[in-house]
Design a protein around this motif. Structure first.
Motif, PDB file in Angstrom:
ATOM      1  N   SER A  64       3.982   1.514  -0.203  1.00 45.85           N
ATOM      2  CA  SER A  64       4.275   1.993  -1.554  1.00 45.85           C
ATOM      3  C   SER A  64       4.712   0.654  -2.282  1.00 45.85           C
ATOM      4  O   SER A  64       5.142  -0.273  -1.971  1.00 45.85           O
ATOM      5  CB  SER A  64       5.648   2.668  -1.370  1.00 45.85           C
ATOM      6  N   ALA A  65       4.493   0.919  -3.791  1.00 43.60           N
ATOM      7  CA  ALA A  65       4.896  -0.202  -4.811  1.00 43.60           C
ATOM      8  C   ALA A  65       6.482  -0.418  -4.864  1.00 43.60           C
ATOM      9  O   ALA A  65       6.928  -1.385  -5.128  1.00 43.60           O
ATOM     10  CB  ALA A  65       4.562   0.119  -6.205  1.00 43.60           C
ATOM     11  N   LEU A  66       7.256   0.650  -4.107  1.00 49.37           N
ATOM     12  CA  LEU A  66       8.709   0.443  -4.121  1.00 49.37           C
ATOM     13  C   LEU A  66       9.131  -0.557  -2.965  1.00 49.37           C
ATOM     14  O   LEU A  66      10.094  -0.899  -2.795  1.00 49.37           O
ATOM     15  CB  LEU A  66       9.245   1.737  -3.922  1.00 49.37           C
ATOM     16  N   SER A  67       8.134  -0.831  -2.080  1.00 52.86           N
ATOM     17  CA  SER A  67       8.512  -1.433  -0.853  1.00 52.86           C
ATOM     18  C   SER A  67       8.871  -3.192  -1.319  1.00 52.86           C
ATOM     19  O   SER A  67       8.292  -3.409  -2.240  1.00 52.86           O
ATOM     20  CB  SER A  67       7.380  -1.720   0.082  1.00 52.86           C
ATOM     21  N   SER A  68       9.932  -3.588  -0.547  1.00 51.41           N
ATOM     22  CA  SER A  68      10.456  -4.914  -1.011  1.00 51.41           C
ATOM     23  C   SER A  68       9.324  -6.101  -0.668  1.00 51.41           C
ATOM     24  O   SER A  68       9.148  -7.109  -1.140  1.00 51.41           O
ATOM     25  CB  SER A  68      11.529  -5.251  -0.198  1.00 51.41           C
ATOM     26  N   ALA A  69       8.211  -5.531   0.148  1.00 49.08           N
ATOM     27  CA  ALA A  69       7.212  -6.465   0.609  1.00 49.08           C
ATOM     28  C   ALA A  69       5.957  -6.425  -0.307  1.00 49.08           C
ATOM     29  O   ALA A  69       5.139  -7.188  -0.232  1.00 49.08           O
ATOM     30  CB  ALA A  69       6.980  -6.303   2.049  1.00 49.08           C
ATOM     31  N   ALA A  70       5.868  -5.416  -1.219  1.00 49.46           N
ATOM     32  CA  ALA A  70       4.843  -5.134  -1.987  1.00 49.46           C
ATOM     33  C   ALA A  70       4.377  -6.265  -2.736  1.00 49.46           C
ATOM     34  O   ALA A  70       3.063  -6.359  -2.872  1.00 49.46           O
ATOM     35  CB  ALA A  70       5.175  -3.948  -2.871  1.00 49.46           C
ATOM     36  N   LYS A  71       5.080  -6.914  -3.588  1.00 47.37           N
ATOM     37  CA  LYS A  71       4.755  -8.053  -4.477  1.00 47.37           C
ATOM     38  C   LYS A  71       3.858  -9.322  -3.438  1.00 47.37           C
ATOM     39  O   LYS A  71       2.709  -9.872  -3.915  1.00 47.37           O
ATOM     40  CB  LYS A  71       5.779  -8.837  -5.037  1.00 47.37           C
ATOM     41  N   VAL A  72       4.476  -9.667  -2.575  1.00 46.96           N
ATOM     42  CA  VAL A  72       3.836 -10.477  -1.583  1.00 46.96           C
ATOM     43  C   VAL A  72       2.536 -10.010  -0.830  1.00 46.96           C
ATOM     44  O   VAL A  72       1.663 -10.792  -0.971  1.00 46.96           O
ATOM     45  CB  VAL A  72       4.949 -10.864  -0.465  1.00 46.96           C
ATOM     46  N   THR A  74       0.695  -7.920  -2.117  1.00 41.27           N
ATOM     47  CA  THR A  74      -0.455  -7.754  -3.185  1.00 41.27           C
ATOM     48  C   THR A  74      -1.104  -8.991  -3.544  1.00 41.27           C
ATOM     49  O   THR A  74      -2.163  -9.319  -3.944  1.00 41.27           O
ATOM     50  CB  THR A  74      -0.145  -7.076  -4.439  1.00 41.27           C
ATOM     51  N   ARG A  75      -0.369 -10.432  -3.171  1.00 41.32           N
ATOM     52  CA  ARG A  75      -1.023 -11.716  -3.414  1.00 41.32           C
ATOM     53  C   ARG A  75      -1.636 -12.354  -2.085  1.00 41.32           C
ATOM     54  O   ARG A  75      -2.136 -13.327  -2.164  1.00 41.32           O
ATOM     55  CB  ARG A  75       0.084 -12.571  -3.860  1.00 41.32           C
ATOM     56  N   ALA A  76      -1.104 -11.692  -0.912  1.00 40.26           N
ATOM     57  CA  ALA A  76      -1.519 -12.319   0.419  1.00 40.26           C
ATOM     58  C   ALA A  76      -3.081 -12.178   0.643  1.00 40.26           C
ATOM     59  O   ALA A  76      -3.263 -11.215   0.446  1.00 40.26           O
ATOM     60  CB  ALA A  76      -0.736 -11.851   1.548  1.00 40.26           C
ATOM     61  N   THR A  77      -3.618 -13.258   1.107  1.00 37.53           N
ATOM     62  CA  THR A  77      -4.970 -13.233   1.522  1.00 37.53           C
ATOM     63  C   THR A  77      -5.106 -12.916   3.140  1.00 37.53           C
ATOM     64  O   THR A  77      -6.346 -12.485   3.317  1.00 37.53           O
ATOM     65  CB  THR A  77      -5.977 -14.280   1.314  1.00 37.53           C
ATOM     66  N   THR A  78      -4.200 -12.872   3.692  1.00 38.34           N
ATOM     67  CA  THR A  78      -4.239 -12.557   5.212  1.00 38.34           C
ATOM     68  C   THR A  78      -2.957 -11.843   5.521  1.00 38.34           C
ATOM     69  O   THR A  78      -2.024 -11.902   4.746  1.00 38.34           O
ATOM     70  CB  THR A  78      -4.447 -13.755   6.073  1.00 38.34           C
ATOM     71  N   VAL A  79      -2.875 -10.952   6.616  1.00 45.72           N
ATOM     72  CA  VAL A  79      -1.671 -10.329   7.184  1.00 45.72           C
ATOM     73  C   VAL A  79      -2.136 -10.167   8.668  1.00 45.72           C
ATOM     74  O   VAL A  79      -3.107 -10.320   9.042  1.00 45.72           O
ATOM     75  CB  VAL A  79      -1.665  -8.923   6.513  1.00 45.72           C
ATOM     76  N   VAL A  80      -0.657  -9.913   9.115  1.00 47.60           N
ATOM     77  CA  VAL A  80      -0.727  -9.659  10.680  1.00 47.60           C
ATOM     78  C   VAL A  80      -0.435  -8.186  10.664  1.00 47.60           C
ATOM     79  O   VAL A  80       0.886  -7.830  10.479  1.00 47.60           O
ATOM     80  CB  VAL A  80       0.256 -10.792  11.392  1.00 47.60           C
TER      81      VAL A  80
END
Length: 182
Positions: A64-72, A74-80
């Motif tokens: 969700s765009a409301l998630s506190s993690a959303a901004k990061v 949307t910029r991250a190239t990798t995730v775990v």
């Protein structure tokens, strides 16, 4: 940003409360997603993770765009993406609790050699490269390609294991007691 075809229709949508009621009754496997786009690590608990291809190995999740993690994210190239089981309930709750520092306890997480945050001792994790992001209503759908993984605890094929699911706003553990076939 162009509207998706789902939002362009002249036919009225199902009311939000009805839609929520449908998915409250649909259990979802529980995952924790972590990332760091250079401003510090973020984590969130998700039930939207699904595999979509084995060759190439792709998975999908939405936030969700409301998630506190959303901004990061949307910029991250990798995730775990951490695949959690009932033994990981504390990690699931940590990622689902808002307003806290999810990385305050240094002994529960570390960084991969590539820099991504990973929680220690979880059932399994997979490091992924984000290859596509699609805006869908008030959420973003991520398509990610699996690059690296670790399985800490695995179940034998055909055995129930101790999966963690979220159903009707409650955590549930799967096991032999929840098995319906013989």
């Amino acid at each position: 940003m162009p509207a998706s075809k789902a939002t362009e229709s002249a036919t009225p949508s199902l009311p939000a409360d009805d839609f929520k009621a449908i998915f409250r009754g649909h259990p979802g496997g529980v995952s924790l997603i972590t990332a760091d786009a250079g401003d510090g690590p973020v984590a969130l608990t998700a039930t939207s993770v699904a595999s979509i291809s084995v060759d190439p190995p792709l998975l999908v999740f939405s936030i969700s765009a409301l998630s506190s993690a959303a901004k990061v994210l949307t910029r991250a190239t990798t995730v775990v993406v951490h695949s959690l089981d009932a033994q990981d309930i504390d990690v699931a709750k940590l990622g689902a609790t808002s307003g806290i520092d999810r990385f305050a306890q240094k002994q529960t997480w570390s960084r991969l050699s590539t820099g991504e945050p990973v929680f220690d001792g979880v059932r399994a994790w997979v490091r992924c490269e984000v290859i596509e992001r699609v805006q869908a209503g008030a959420s973003t759908v991520f398509v990610a390609r699996a690059l690296q993984s670790q399985i800490e605890r695995d179940s034998e094929l055909g055995q129930p294991g101790n999966g963690l699911v979220y159903h009707n706003r409650t955590w549930h553990g799967l096991g032999e007691h929840s098995r319906l076939d013989s």
